[in-house]
Design a protein around this motif. Structure first.
Motif, mmCIF file in Angstrom:
data_model
loop_
_atom_site.group_PDB
_atom_site.id
_atom_site.type_symbol
_atom_site.label_atom_id
_atom_site.label_comp_id
_atom_site.label_asym_id
_atom_site.label_seq_id
_atom_site.Cartn_x
_atom_site.Cartn_y
_atom_site.Cartn_z
ATOM 1 N N ALA A 88 0.806 -1.312 0.104
ATOM 2 C CA ALA A 88 0.315 0.015 -0.116
ATOM 3 C C ALA A 88 0.886 1.276 0.025
ATOM 4 C CB ALA A 88 -1.009 0.061 1.250
ATOM 5 N N ALA A 89 1.957 1.366 0.955
ATOM 6 C CA ALA A 89 2.966 2.482 0.838
ATOM 7 C C ALA A 89 3.412 2.696 -0.555
ATOM 8 C CB ALA A 89 4.060 2.150 1.862
ATOM 9 N N VAL A 90 3.903 1.523 -1.422
ATOM 10 C CA VAL A 90 4.729 1.802 -2.515
ATOM 11 C C VAL A 90 3.388 2.182 -3.503
ATOM 12 C CG1 VAL A 90 5.928 0.562 -4.210
ATOM 13 C CG2 VAL A 90 6.164 -0.051 -1.850
ATOM 14 N N CYS A 91 2.342 1.578 -3.525
ATOM 15 C CA CYS A 91 1.015 2.015 -4.533
ATOM 16 C C CYS A 91 0.965 3.532 -4.309
ATOM 17 C CB CYS A 91 -0.131 1.263 -4.191
ATOM 18 S SG CYS A 91 0.196 -0.352 -4.677
ATOM 19 N N ASN A 92 1.067 3.937 -2.918
ATOM 20 C CA ASN A 92 0.579 5.597 -2.865
ATOM 21 C C ASN A 92 1.634 6.563 -3.475
ATOM 22 O OD1 ASN A 92 -2.091 5.035 -1.568
ATOM 23 N ND2 ASN A 92 -0.982 4.967 0.794
ATOM 24 N N ALA A 93 3.105 5.715 -3.448
ATOM 25 C CA ALA A 93 4.060 6.580 -3.820
ATOM 26 C C ALA A 93 3.906 6.386 -5.423
ATOM 27 C CB ALA A 93 5.171 6.111 -3.308
ATOM 28 N N ILE A 94 3.758 5.234 -5.977
ATOM 29 C CA ILE A 94 3.916 5.387 -7.458
ATOM 30 C C ILE A 94 2.648 5.015 -8.172
ATOM 31 C CG2 ILE A 94 6.608 4.862 -7.251
ATOM 32 C CD1 ILE A 94 5.587 1.934 -7.872
ATOM 33 N N GLY A 95 1.488 4.451 -7.784
ATOM 34 C CA GLY A 95 0.308 4.322 -8.637
ATOM 35 C C GLY A 95 0.440 3.199 -9.610
ATOM 36 N N PRO A 96 0.935 2.115 -9.305
ATOM 37 C CA PRO A 96 0.904 1.034 -10.306
ATOM 38 C C PRO A 96 -0.434 0.474 -10.710
ATOM 39 C CG PRO A 96 1.630 -0.089 -8.071
ATOM 40 C CD PRO A 96 1.225 1.409 -7.970
ATOM 41 N N GLY A 97 -0.745 -0.155 -11.717
ATOM 42 C CA GLY A 97 -2.002 -0.488 -12.110
ATOM 43 C C GLY A 97 -2.205 -1.969 -11.762
ATOM 44 N N VAL A 98 -1.100 -2.645 -11.781
ATOM 45 C CA VAL A 98 -1.039 -4.169 -11.229
ATOM 46 C C VAL A 98 0.111 -4.410 -10.237
ATOM 47 C CG1 VAL A 98 -1.100 -6.602 -12.436
ATOM 48 C CG2 VAL A 98 -1.973 -4.743 -13.747
ATOM 49 N N ARG A 114 -8.342 0.637 -8.273
ATOM 50 C CA ARG A 114 -7.754 0.951 -9.215
ATOM 51 C C ARG A 114 -6.588 -0.364 -9.387
ATOM 52 N NH1 ARG A 114 -8.278 6.061 -11.082
ATOM 53 N NH2 ARG A 114 -10.461 6.904 -10.266
ATOM 54 N N VAL A 115 -6.280 -0.844 -8.379
ATOM 55 C CA VAL A 115 -5.093 -1.573 -8.390
ATOM 56 C C VAL A 115 -5.516 -3.135 -8.427
ATOM 57 C CG1 VAL A 115 -2.764 -2.276 -7.343
ATOM 58 C CG2 VAL A 115 -3.592 0.041 -7.048
ATOM 59 N N ASP A 116 -4.897 -3.932 -9.327
ATOM 60 C CA ASP A 116 -5.090 -5.389 -9.578
ATOM 61 C C ASP A 116 -4.166 -6.059 -8.909
ATOM 62 O OD1 ASP A 116 -7.605 -5.744 -10.579
ATOM 63 O OD2 ASP A 116 -6.979 -5.975 -12.626
ATOM 64 N N LEU A 117 -4.473 -7.247 -7.609
ATOM 65 C CA LEU A 117 -3.289 -7.886 -7.466
ATOM 66 C C LEU A 117 -3.602 -9.397 -8.080
ATOM 67 C CD1 LEU A 117 -1.385 -8.461 -4.930
ATOM 68 C CD2 LEU A 117 -3.315 -9.195 -3.593
ATOM 69 N N HIS A 138 6.818 11.546 -13.502
ATOM 70 C CA HIS A 138 6.095 10.303 -13.196
ATOM 71 C C HIS A 138 4.517 10.343 -12.828
ATOM 72 C CE1 HIS A 138 4.678 6.511 -10.821
ATOM 73 N NE2 HIS A 138 5.497 5.852 -12.003
ATOM 74 N N ARG A 139 3.734 9.690 -13.565
ATOM 75 C CA ARG A 139 2.223 9.931 -13.339
ATOM 76 C C ARG A 139 1.770 8.771 -12.749
ATOM 77 N NH1 ARG A 139 3.574 12.896 -18.078
ATOM 78 N NH2 ARG A 139 3.172 15.131 -17.699
ATOM 79 N N GLY A 140 2.114 7.737 -12.810
ATOM 80 C CA GLY A 140 1.424 6.269 -12.286
ATOM 81 C C GLY A 140 0.206 6.037 -13.322
ATOM 82 N N ALA A 141 -0.317 4.669 -13.053
ATOM 83 C CA ALA A 141 -1.137 4.156 -14.034
ATOM 84 C C ALA A 141 -2.428 4.758 -14.080
ATOM 85 C CB ALA A 141 -1.457 2.700 -13.583
ATOM 86 N N TYR A 142 -2.854 5.628 -13.143
ATOM 87 C CA TYR A 142 -4.462 5.995 -13.028
ATOM 88 C C TYR A 142 -4.135 7.727 -12.514
ATOM 89 C CZ TYR A 142 -3.711 3.590 -8.687
ATOM 90 O OH TYR A 142 -3.162 3.193 -7.748
ATOM 91 N N GLY A 143 -2.957 8.081 -12.891
ATOM 92 C CA GLY A 143 -2.655 9.590 -12.516
ATOM 93 C C GLY A 143 -2.499 9.953 -11.287
ATOM 94 N N LEU A 144 -2.428 8.874 -10.320
ATOM 95 C CA LEU A 144 -1.949 9.289 -8.771
ATOM 96 C C LEU A 144 -0.244 8.486 -8.505
ATOM 97 C CD1 LEU A 144 -4.973 8.116 -6.825
ATOM 98 C CD2 LEU A 144 -3.861 10.379 -7.051
ATOM 99 N N SER A 145 0.382 9.619 -8.237
ATOM 100 C CA SER A 145 2.046 9.324 -8.043
ATOM 101 C C SER A 145 2.130 10.405 -7.076
ATOM 102 C CB SER A 145 2.535 9.325 -9.307
ATOM 103 O OG SER A 145 3.759 9.536 -9.209
ATOM 104 N N GLY A 146 3.214 9.677 -6.160
ATOM 105 C CA GLY A 146 3.901 10.795 -5.378
ATOM 106 C C GLY A 146 2.984 11.213 -4.360
ATOM 107 N N GLU A 147 1.903 10.213 -3.885
ATOM 108 C CA GLU A 147 1.066 10.651 -2.832
ATOM 109 C C GLU A 147 1.461 10.024 -1.340
ATOM 110 O OE1 GLU A 147 -1.597 12.333 -2.873
ATOM 111 O OE2 GLU A 147 -2.364 12.425 -4.811
ATOM 112 N N PHE A 148 2.820 10.825 -1.084
ATOM 113 C CA PHE A 148 3.398 10.310 -0.038
ATOM 114 C C PHE A 148 2.744 10.654 1.435
ATOM 115 C CE2 PHE A 148 6.818 11.738 -3.129
ATOM 116 C CZ PHE A 148 6.949 10.644 -3.766
#
Lengths: 392, 392
Positions: free
Chosen positions: A313-323, A356-359, B230-240
């Motif tokens: 979750a922490a990494v997702c908040n930082a970089i927003g991966p789709g999968v 928005r994130v698929d595991l 960097h933008r991320g898969a759905y426009g969310l990135s850097g939400e530290f």
């Protein structure tokens, strides 16, 4: 073998070659005249290109058909050579060598693996790799059309300041491989390459922003960012196993304390299971206990999964991966692991990102590192402009 | 104004224009003959290019020198037009509009800001932006050479699935701006743009992998990865600011609990200070208390800094940035904040990375968002191939 050129003319020529290969891939066998019509290339240019493709082994000119023709010489048909390897991937893992190859149609021709003693010298590992490559395509693999070799190794790769010990465990590895296979060599960390493979042909195929976490004897991972393998400023990226977890106070191999690896590696999970009173001499026994519904085993996996999901979750908040792709031996635990991971992930990720994130579980298994080497070649080799559409 | 073309010929022509602009930037005023020698362009091509650059306002032909010449007509000198704006950045922040502009030499011509009521309608914000742009370069800014406008807005940008409310708070914003300024408009989140600005002209100038954290009334940030925003898969990135912290249990504006924002925003730090017995009616008073050595204030900042450093370490392990930039109003606290951040960062980052990451205060302040809009245009506009070397 093409010289390793990257000038505008070489690129133009390569573009023409790719166009011809693409047409043969799409239409199947074509005559020169048909290729000329489809490609729009001049007769002279096309003739040059086809000659070179035949010489390189990428294309074969098949015997003229026996169908009667009104006049002139019989029509020769050009086809892709199914056993011409265009890229090879080699994963030098800690205790095994894995190899894979794709042909010019970007189809995987074959994969092979062999375990070895972790102390095996590099020269012998390379010889083993060469032997394994020789077994691909039923021993009929032709290397004439080989563009490059993508190689996975253990440990950090890509730090320009790290000195001669880098960029691979054996400083001579790329040179030795280049000599054996007479092709350019691209090297990267094998876990990162597995991430690239999953984003190319695996669980996240086609994904532009992918997070791959590998739960094995170590805990590592890799990131694909905007469709490219992410490396970081000094060659360290995807080190999710060394993110500190709440309540973690175990000493980690990296020198820090409280790392995810100290609670989520195969060894750490087995140790936690035993501390809680469980009996398992290895991962197989633990997986068996999970299957049998052993509540101690289930609780152990739940605890590990919660830590994993929180870090994700922490990494997702930082970089927003789709999968997010979960791989490594521990991922075989299935729902008893994935459910707590998902739960902690949803609890700690920004609510706006929750759906928005698929595991997903990894699908490429042990071959991931070698396939990732191929994916690296297909994406980053200056000689290959085409992205592999459906190579598997 | 150039048409928004991106074909190979348009790109070739643009390459020639850039070459000419570059030569004028480097050498100062040049005659057509000198430009021909330096550029290697044919007389006809050069004449076309120069004519277009003069028509667009990017280049001015200055009066012939009075120095006596042996024969022929006097030599005309070509120079960059110092007041020709090539890119404008506008930051529509919550309570203010910030604008900046660079000329064709990629030098910042000027910046301007004006605060406003948070409820100000979008039409009036745009009118305010237009008025502020008019004040740049002492009111002498020419927009004839304008390539594009980079615009920062609050909130997520870039989610292709988010529907018509995206990609900016006012769905009409890009269209309205395009109409007013007759130039293409690029929009992104203003905190992310500030990250790009710091990586271009600020504390991390030239950095390829940069993490920017903004400690303000909210806590946000942005990432520059391999030199690109960097933008991320759905426009969310850097939400530290929404990464969960140990011991955090406060409800966050995002809907989750325990986010970094709940312990490290300006409001959260002020509240913590008051809970510990401190008296401060605002950030200025808290900063004053810190300067006076108030131990309660110091302990409050230490606690916040420790949380911040721990979160930064997690993100660093995941993506390996070379530079971390701390900005926002709270960064003005200086060492009482930076020291505990640094300490927690070093404690939780992988030991191998400990000396690879630089922590630095932001240098661009409030102008960061608008400057980032310009950086976005210079990096991503298809019409501009040149990266700004030293524009500030």
């Amino acid at each position: 073998m093409h010289p390793h050129q990257d000038g505008p003319l070489a690129r133009l020529r390569r573009g023409h070659e790719d166009l011809v290969l693409d047409l043969l891939r799409k239409h199947g066998p074509l005559s020169r005249a048909e290729l000329g019509q489809h490609s729009g290339l001049s007769r002279t240019t096309l003739s040059d290109i086809v000659t070179e493709l035949i010489e390189s082994g990428a294309v074969v000119a098949t015997a003229p058909g026996t169908a009667p023709r009104r006049r002139g010489r019989p029509v020769e048909a050009l086809t892709l050579n199914p056993s011409a390897g265009q890229a090879i991937g080699i994963d030098f893992a800690r205790r095994a060598v894995h190899v894979s190859a794709v042909n010019v149609a970007h189809e995987v021709i074959g994969s092979a693996s062999e375990p070895h003693d972790p102390g095996l010298p590099w020269e012998e590992r390379i010889a083993l790799a060469e032997r394994l490559v020789g077994t691909l395509a039923d021993g009929a693999l032709r290397l004439d059309a080989l563009h490059a070799i993508g190689v996975g190794v253990v440990g950090p790769v890509g730090d320009p300041d790290a000195g001669p010990a880098q960029p691979c465990p054996s400083a001579d590895l790329p040179a030795l491989l280049r000599k054996r296979f007479e092709a350019p060599v691209l090297v990267d960390n094998n876990t990162r390459l597995a991430a690239l493979a999953e984003a190319t042909w695996g669980a996240a195929a086609g994904g532009q922003d992918v997070l791959y976490l590998r739960l094995s004897h170590g805990v590592g991972g890799g990131l694909v960012v905007s469709g490219a393998l992410h490396r970081g400023a000094y060659g360290l990226s995807g080190e999710f196993g060394h993110i500190a977890v709440e309540s973690g106070d175990g000493r980690c191999s990296c020198g820090a304390t409280g790392c995810l690896e100290t609670v989520a590696s195969v060894g750490a999970v087995l140790a936690a299971y035993r501390r809680a009173g469980g009996h398992a001499d290895g991962l197989a026994a633990l997986l068996g206990a999970l299957e049998a519904g052993d509540p101690v085993a289930l609780r152990t996996l739940e605890a590990a999964g919660t830590h994993i999901g929180t870090v994700l979750a922490a990494v997702c908040n930082a970089i927003g991966p789709g999968v997010i792709v979960l791989g490594g031996e521990l991922a075989a635990a299935g729902p008893p692991l994935f459910e707590p991971v998902e739960q902690a992930l949803r609890a700690h990720i920004m609510p706006i990102s929750r759906d928005r994130v698929d595991l997903r579980p990894a699908t490429l298994g042990e071959a991931g590192g070698a396939l990732g080497g191929i994916a690296l070649v297909l994406r980053e080799s200056p000689l290959l402009s085409h992205y592999p559409a459906r190579p598997g």
